[in-house]
Scaffold this motif. Structure first.
Motif, PDB file in Angstrom:
ATOM      1  N   THR A  40       0.397  10.576 -47.806  1.00 54.65           N
ATOM      2  CA  THR A  40       0.929   9.224 -47.624  1.00 54.65           C
ATOM      3  C   THR A  40       0.676   8.731 -46.202  1.00 54.65           C
ATOM      4  O   THR A  40       0.438   9.514 -45.275  1.00 54.65           O
ATOM      5  CB  THR A  40       2.439   9.189 -47.895  1.00 54.65           C
ATOM      6  N   THR A  41       0.757   7.426 -46.046  1.00 59.05           N
ATOM      7  CA  THR A  41       0.606   6.817 -44.721  1.00 59.05           C
ATOM      8  C   THR A  41       1.661   7.353 -43.765  1.00 59.05           C
ATOM      9  O   THR A  41       1.366   7.663 -42.606  1.00 59.05           O
ATOM     10  CB  THR A  41       0.716   5.282 -44.831  1.00 59.05           C
ATOM     11  N   GLU A  42       2.898   7.481 -44.247  1.00 66.19           N
ATOM     12  CA  GLU A  42       3.980   7.951 -43.389  1.00 66.19           C
ATOM     13  C   GLU A  42       3.703   9.363 -42.859  1.00 66.19           C
ATOM     14  O   GLU A  42       3.927   9.646 -41.680  1.00 66.19           O
ATOM     15  CB  GLU A  42       5.313   7.928 -44.151  1.00 66.19           C
ATOM     16  N   THR A  61       9.808   2.535 -45.190  1.00 64.69           N
ATOM     17  CA  THR A  61       9.289   3.719 -44.499  1.00 64.69           C
ATOM     18  C   THR A  61       7.893   3.449 -43.938  1.00 64.69           C
ATOM     19  O   THR A  61       7.563   3.905 -42.842  1.00 64.69           O
ATOM     20  CB  THR A  61       9.267   4.957 -45.410  1.00 64.69           C
ATOM     21  N   PHE A  62       7.084   2.716 -44.674  1.00 66.27           N
ATOM     22  CA  PHE A  62       5.731   2.383 -44.227  1.00 66.27           C
ATOM     23  C   PHE A  62       5.777   1.625 -42.904  1.00 66.27           C
ATOM     24  O   PHE A  62       5.170   2.026 -41.916  1.00 66.27           O
ATOM     25  CB  PHE A  62       5.014   1.555 -45.307  1.00 66.27           C
ATOM     26  N   HIS A 122       9.741  11.496 -47.970  1.00 63.93           N
ATOM     27  CA  HIS A 122       8.644  11.993 -48.807  1.00 63.93           C
ATOM     28  C   HIS A 122       9.166  12.893 -49.929  1.00 63.93           C
ATOM     29  O   HIS A 122       8.839  12.691 -51.096  1.00 63.93           O
ATOM     30  CB  HIS A 122       7.628  12.742 -47.943  1.00 63.93           C
ATOM     31  N   GLU A 127       9.739   6.773 -50.285  1.00 59.16           N
ATOM     32  CA  GLU A 127       8.765   6.035 -49.498  1.00 59.16           C
ATOM     33  C   GLU A 127       8.535   4.662 -50.108  1.00 59.16           C
ATOM     34  O   GLU A 127       8.569   4.498 -51.328  1.00 59.16           O
ATOM     35  CB  GLU A 127       7.451   6.809 -49.428  1.00 59.16           C
ATOM     36  N   VAL A 145      10.838  11.042 -42.043  1.00 54.60           N
ATOM     37  CA  VAL A 145       9.623  10.910 -42.844  1.00 54.60           C
ATOM     38  C   VAL A 145       9.574  11.998 -43.920  1.00 54.60           C
ATOM     39  O   VAL A 145       9.245  11.724 -45.080  1.00 54.60           O
ATOM     40  CB  VAL A 145       8.368  10.956 -41.941  1.00 54.60           C
ATOM     41  N   ALA A 147       7.564   3.591 -39.981  1.00 58.01           N
ATOM     42  CA  ALA A 147       6.702   4.606 -39.362  1.00 58.01           C
ATOM     43  C   ALA A 147       5.663   3.947 -38.451  1.00 58.01           C
ATOM     44  O   ALA A 147       5.393   4.436 -37.352  1.00 58.01           O
ATOM     45  CB  ALA A 147       6.021   5.449 -40.435  1.00 58.01           C
ATOM     46  N   TRP A 148       5.085   2.835 -38.897  1.00 63.23           N
ATOM     47  CA  TRP A 148       4.124   2.126 -38.056  1.00 63.23           C
ATOM     48  C   TRP A 148       4.789   1.606 -36.786  1.00 63.23           C
ATOM     49  O   TRP A 148       4.221   1.711 -35.687  1.00 63.23           O
ATOM     50  CB  TRP A 148       3.480   0.972 -38.819  1.00 63.23           C
ATOM     51  N   ILE A 191      13.469   3.650 -41.513  1.00 64.61           N
ATOM     52  CA  ILE A 191      13.263   4.874 -42.304  1.00 64.61           C
ATOM     53  C   ILE A 191      14.604   5.395 -42.816  1.00 64.61           C
ATOM     54  O   ILE A 191      14.731   5.766 -43.984  1.00 64.61           O
ATOM     55  CB  ILE A 191      12.508   5.920 -41.469  1.00 64.61           C
ATOM     56  N   LEU A 236       3.069  10.552 -39.044  1.00 64.04           N
ATOM     57  CA  LEU A 236       3.777  11.685 -38.453  1.00 64.04           C
ATOM     58  C   LEU A 236       2.777  12.606 -37.765  1.00 64.04           C
ATOM     59  O   LEU A 236       3.014  13.070 -36.644  1.00 64.04           O
ATOM     60  CB  LEU A 236       4.572  12.443 -39.520  1.00 64.04           C
TER      61      LEU A 236
END
Length: 132
Positions: A2-4, A84-85, A75, A80, A71, A88-89, A124, A8
């Motif tokens: 995943t992107t998250e 969360t996306f 997950h 997610e 994160v 996290a960014w 998150i 990380l």
């Protein structure tokens, strides 16, 4: 992946970068002979830039476990999503921006950047703790 989880991973790269950057600046102050030895005696005083880099590094290391845990919980729990996306960014982008802001001594901007990283963490947490 995943992107998250990818973000990380990049946060860990940032942490390693900050450790190495701080060590490089400190090595310039102490010299390789001192650093290669047992360092039984205190080295020369820490310079302004090295001090700032140390504090920026310590600040990252205070929040990185929270980010990683959030994160990973999101997950594992299947929580997610958009929160969360973007959280996290926000966290990673702000942590990257924090290093030069702290190193250059931009006080209020640095604090604002820190608050953006905290907003990412809160996003998150909101995703994790919201009712299913």
């Amino acid at each position: 992946m995943t992107t998250e989880l990818t973000l990380l991973g990049w946060s860990l790269v940032l942490a390693l970068f900050q450790v190495m950057l701080t060590a490089m600046f400190r090595n310039r102050e102490t010299g390789t002979t001192y650093n290669a030895g047992p360092r039984d005696e205190p080295g020369p005083p820490v310079g302004v830039m090295t001090g700032r880099l140390r504090r920026a590094q310590a600040n990252l290391l205070e929040t990185l476990p929270l980010f990683a845990t959030g994160v990973l919980i999101a997950h594992v729990a299947g929580r997610e999503g958009a929160l969360t996306f973007w959280g996290a960014w926000l966290y990673l982008a702000a942590r990257i921006a924090y290093v030069p802001a702290y190193a250059l001594g931009v006080a209020y901007l640095r604090s604002a950047i820190w608050m953006v990283s905290m907003a990412g963490l809160v996003m998150i947490l909101a995703a994790i703790l919201r009712p299913a």
